[in-house]
Scaffold this active site. Structure first.
Site, PDB file in Angstrom:
ATOM      1  N   LYS B  77      22.145 -40.592  58.288  1.00 59.13           N
ATOM      2  CA  LYS B  77      21.023 -39.694  57.990  1.00 59.13           C
ATOM      3  C   LYS B  77      20.340 -39.308  59.298  1.00 59.13           C
ATOM      4  CE  LYS B  77      16.901 -39.293  55.012  1.00 59.13           C
ATOM      5  NZ  LYS B  77      15.967 -39.989  54.102  1.00 59.13           N
ATOM      6  N   SER B 158      15.195 -37.484  49.609  1.00 52.08           N
ATOM      7  CA  SER B 158      15.418 -36.728  50.817  1.00 52.08           C
ATOM      8  C   SER B 158      16.775 -36.938  51.476  1.00 52.08           C
ATOM      9  CB  SER B 158      14.341 -37.114  51.848  1.00 52.08           C
ATOM     10  OG  SER B 158      14.507 -38.457  52.267  1.00 52.08           O
ATOM     11  N   SER B 182      14.153 -41.818  47.966  1.00 52.90           N
ATOM     12  CA  SER B 182      15.033 -40.933  48.741  1.00 52.90           C
ATOM     13  C   SER B 182      16.460 -41.410  48.888  1.00 52.90           C
ATOM     14  CB  SER B 182      14.441 -40.704  50.138  1.00 52.90           C
ATOM     15  OG  SER B 182      13.378 -39.783  50.077  1.00 52.90           O
TER      16      SER B 182
END
EC number: 6.3.5.7
Lengths: 490, 496
Positions: B77, B158, B182
């Site tokens: 990420k 997210s 997330s």
């Protein structure tokens, strides 16, 4: 509250008292910053002592420096203050170019140290107890340099993240003198503890001065804060300048507004920096990157056991053990190095004589040569040797002063100087007899006067004999022999 | 295809020399090349670095090295700082920022031999539940609705890029971060597994901060066991993070085989949200039935402050974010938009650099911390947060784990939920309470809705008892036999 200095200012409409509280920012002596491993030495090239944490790079996290915590606890103990075993770090949010994270990590609601006291000494032997409200740990900001480029500001982050102790006093101070005495005493304590070097000119100790005025007997009126004053003298000046400004405002029918002001050293006045309306909303909240700071009582106790003797205790001890006056003892303990010097000097010797020598000839020599107690022209051992030579009657006090001056000049040991210059005291009564006889013979008229009752002439004869002996006569023997001769014993 | 392997199977294949790490990585690099233009799952692709790491892994494998992730290609990420590789946090404001340091979690993965394919797309600063707020474009969910196959679905957020990369088989696994859901919500939307471990289990050092008291790193993978393998490498005490837990990291993968016999599984009655689709309610009941069949005891429990979770979260998280994001000021790194003075420099830089959702949350956070509002919002939210934690503590006195749906819906289409931020925030309603309490929670794919879209179930465990979470998740995984494939995947993209 103690009497203090009784300082007041006469305004056009009557008498005013001044009320002062000080917030002192003291830079913690530590190798590394409060929350990062970066170094803290003063005077390094700009931006050479900056970690990614100090520069607030993405993802960087603070980790508390144990030594900085220990220093704050030591300071709290030295101020006879409450040590809070649980304290907390908060974020104080504001934007400025030299504040990399956009917040300062500080302690807002739960400081590491609570209430304590400082005893200050004022002229006339008055002492006064000043309350300490709290001491908390916080990060320093960086430095903005606005004068390096016509249109840009430069930022130096060396100082960013350095540990500060903010030490807040109660509004117990009532005069510039008291404010000065408080700052000096606080600095002495910090230096004894080794927790702050107290060098105001290097910025490692700075004061925010809260000042208000009032009529005698009144409660507190609105105060103003004079920010970042960087010497004891300027603090005393700023107090007076700000007090006089406020008195003028009140007397002209105005109202003093709470605001932050700066002291203009050149003009000797304070000027407004920002008003209450412009005050920042710092949006304090607990720093979620840090857990509450929890101390163990045992750890605090160990720090307490390791504290040095502090100036008040040392002063009391010097007075009790050596019979020194409060004033002399106070001067000797004002700097730890001075006290150490004195104690080395006085050990096994006449302590009062040692104090007299230090406070007299030795301090005069320091002043004259521009040297300091840590780098003295004459060491404690050398000065001690000189006192020993007086004690064992190798030289007399008068010659000792001459020898001391030679020591200051040459750095030589006293015995060497005495030998080289032939200053050894004459204790041979035969030689003294001869000198006395010669002086009396040459001053027959004065001898007659003396014998006729002008006994004050005795000093004259002593002087003449010493002069004849180049100052080396043993004063006690010279006195004895003279008395005998004058009494007619011959 | 090598890209269809699970991480555990790929690891075994490498150990047996069925294929090389270079072949495995090359297959994924090819998949990235083929699919990333469609999925937009990776912001930065590091194919050369990945192949170099794979070659090094092959050399190590040849010398008998058996580090747990040796030669296994992952997506990271883009909230994790990676040394020498651009890190964006999905925002314009970091500009071309290249970190000179490696986050602790990614350093741990590299220590164990992992290969990094690139930096995964995300909502800007991890603020979002759809990956629509990324400054680097929306991520496409590899799954399609049976009806309305033209609709482009969001992967959730997210960590949408991480989830889409793993679901679309361009990575064997991925790192995510979870602040209010997330990891779990995108895992549910993309039909994969993902776990948010206990707060403090993984170091936050080197992860771009969103809300420090909530942020927690965790893995995505296509199986529960793969998540367990990844988490074991990611986790561990880090003296550089004061909130990192100093406790041993257990063998999570071993826990996957424990079974649930004798476990007490709680069903929090407050999670029966009004308007929850019947399919999700049905899947929840199915999950409970599977666990009962495996020997678990199902117990009704109450988490009475659940209804305040979302409101509280949307005070605490923006408050911390407003402070954490103050460092993006144009002075030291990242984007700088010049101004006539310092204030203008700040205003221009932050207006240009931050997207709408980030600005909204910075404003909310600034507001709730302001003088006169602090007590009513932030302080009260912290008190409610303590009550939410107490709810969990009380519940875990009766049960070993909780089972709930992960999200109140399946993946929605780009554009849906966009006009009303609160509707978007509702996506987090089931995931936020565990975040507020700091307890571990995992989403595991359990079935499909009527439109063929995956749905996840969430297992919530006691603090630092990820092992029970893995055991329950693995039991559901075995019972569900989830083997549906997304529409977009290597070899199937031609069918698009």
């Amino acid at each position: 509250m103690d009497a203090g200095t009784g300082y007041t200012i006469e305004g056009a409409s009557g008498t005013w008292e001044v009320v002062i509280g000080l917030e002192v920012h003291a830079q913690v002596i530590s190798n590394a910053k409060l929350f990062s491993g970066a170094a803290t030495a003063f005077g390094a090239a700009p931006n050479t002592q900056v970690s990614f944490i100090d520069a607030a790079f993405p993802g960087m996290l603070p980790v508390i420096n144990r030594e900085c915590v220990a220093q704050a606890v030591r300071t709290g103990l030295g101020l006879a203050a409450q040590i809070n075993l649980v304290s907390r770090f908060d974020r104080k949010n504001y934007f400025y170019a030299d504040l990399p994270a956009g917040y300062q990590i500080s302690q807002y609601e739960h400081p590491i140290v609570g209430q304590g006291t400082i005893e200050i000494e004022l002229d006339g032997g008055i002492t006064k107890s000043i309350g300490i409200t709290r001491l908390h740990l916080e990060q320093d900001a960086g430095k903005s340099l606005h004068d390096q480029h016509p249109s840009k500001s430069y930022i130096d982050l060396n100082r960013a993240g350095v540990a500060l102790m903010e030490i807040v006093s109660e509004p117990d101070l009532r005069s510039p003198e008291e404010a000065g005495a408080y700052l000096r005493k606080l600095r002495t304590i910090l230096r004894y503890l080794g927790t702050c070097d107290g060098n105001m000119e290097e910025g490692s100790m700075r004061a925010d001065v809260n000042v208000s005025v009032r009529r005698p007997g009144e409660g507190f009126r609105t105060r103003c804060e004079v920010k970042n004053v960087n010497s004891v003298r300027f603090v005393m000046q700023a107090v007076e300048a700000e007090a006089r400004r406020q008195i003028a405002v009140w007397e002209e029918g105005g109202t003093v507004e709470q605001e932050t002001r700066l002291y203009d050293v050149a003009r000797g006045v304070t000027r407004s920096m920002r008003s209450k309306e412009d005050a920042h909303d710092y949006r304090y909240f607990p720093d979620p990157d840090l857990l509450p700071l929890v101390l163990e009582q045992g750890w605090v106790d160990a720090l307490a056991a390791g504290l040095p003797e502090l100036p008040d205790a040392k002063k009391r001890r010097l007075m009790a053990r050596h019979g020194l006056s409060a004033y002399d003892a106070g001067v000797l303990v004002a700097e730890q190095a001075t006290a150490d010097f004195y104690e080395r000097l006085a050990a096994g010797r006449d302590a009062k004589l040692a104090a007299n020598w230090m406070l007299g000839d030795f301090f005069a020599a320091l002043n004259r040569t521009g040297r300091t107690i840590s780098d003295p022209p004459v060491s404690a051992a050398q000065l001690g040797a000189l006192l020993d030579l007086i004690a064992d009657a190798t030289i007399n006090g008068r010659i000792a002063k001459e020898v001391f001056e030679a020591m200051v000049e040459t750095g030589d040991d006293p015995a060497a100087i005495i030998d080289a210059r032939g200053l050894r005291q004459v204790t041979d009564t035969g030689a003294i007899d001869a000198a006395v006889a010669a002086v009396l013979a040459a001053n027959a008229d004065k001898v007659a006067d003396y014998r006729g009752g002008k006994e004050k002439l005795f000093g004259f004869f002593v002087g003449q004999v010493m002069k004849a002996m180049a100052g080396k006569g043993n004063p006690a023997l010279v006195n004895d022999v003279l008395r005998r001769h004058l009494a007619g014993g011959g | 295809m090598l890209t269809d392997l699970t991480l555990a199977v790929a690891r075994a294949g490498l150990a047996r020399r069925d294929f090389s790490a270079t072949e495995l990585t090359q297959a994924h690099v090819d998949a990235v090349e083929a699919l990333n233009p469609t999925l937009n799952a990776l912001i930065t692709v590091t194919a050369d670095q990945a192949l170099a790491q794979a070659r090094a892994a092959d050399a190590a494998l040849a010398s008998g090295d058996d580090r747990p992730l040796l030669g296994l290609p992952l997506a990271i990420k883009d909230l994790f700082c990676t040394k020498g590789v651009r890190t964006t946090a999905g925002s314009r404001i970091l500009g071309p920022f290249v970190p000179p340091y490696e986050s602790t979690v990614t350093a741990n993965l590299l220590r164990d031999g992992a290969v990094f394919l690139g930096k995964a797309n995300l909502d800007e600063f991890a603020m979002g539940s759809s990956n629509m707020t990324s400054a680097y474009g929306a991520v496409v969910n590899p799954w399609k609705r049976r009806q309305d196959a033209d609709a482009v679905l969001v992967p959730g957020g997210s960590s949408g890029g991480s989830a889409a990369a793993v679901a679309g088989r361009i990575a064997l696994g991925a790192t995510g971060t979870d602040t209010g859901g997330s990891i779990r919500q995108p895992a549910s939307f993309c039909g994969i597994a993902g776990i948010k471990p206990t707060y403090g289990r993984c170091s936050r050092w080197g992860i771009v901060a969103f809300a420090s008291s909530l942020d927690q790193a965790g893995p995505f993978a296509r199986t529960v066991e793969d998540c367990a393998i990844l988490l074991r490498s990611m986790a561990g005490h880090d003296p550089k993070d004061s909130t990192s837990a100093d406790r041993p990291v257990p063998d999570f993968a071993a826990a996957c085989a424990r079974g649930v016999r004798g476990l007490r599984i709680g069903v929090p009655r407050e999670y029966r949200a009004d308007g929850m689709p019947g399919e999700i309610e049905a899947l929840w009941q199915q999950g409970l039935a599977w666990l009962r069949a495996e020997g678990a005891e199902i117990v009704d429990v109450s988490l009475p402050h659940t209804k305040y979770g979302l409101a509280t979260y949307y005070i605490v998280a923006p408050a911390e974010a407003s402070s954490n994001l103050a460092r993006y000021d144009g002075v030291r790194f990242g984007l700088r938009a010049d101004g006539g003075d310092l204030r203008e420099l700040y205003e221009h830089t932050r207006a240009e650099g931050f997207g709408e959702e980030v600005r909204r949350r910075v404003l909310i956070g600034t507001y709730v911390l302001s003088a006169g509002y602090y007590d009513a919002y932030y302080l009260r939210a912290q008190k409610v947060r303590a009550l939410i934690l107490r709810d969990f503590t009380d519940a875990f006195a009766q049960v070993d784990a909780l089972l709930t749906p992960t999200a109140p819906s399946a993946a929605f289409a780009q554009g849906e939920n966009m006009d009303d931020p609160v509707a978007m925030y509702l996506n987090d309603v089931f995931t936020v309470p565990a975040s507020m309490a700091g307890v571990p929670a995992m989403s595991v794919p359990a079935g499909l809705d009527g439109n063929g879209l995956p749905l996840g179930l969430q297992i919530i465990g006691r603090p630092f008892d990820e092992e029970t979470v893995f055991a329950v998740a693995a039991a559901i995984e075995r019972a569900a036999g989830f083997d549906a494939l997304p529409a977009i995947r290597p070899g199937a993209v031609a069918a698009e």
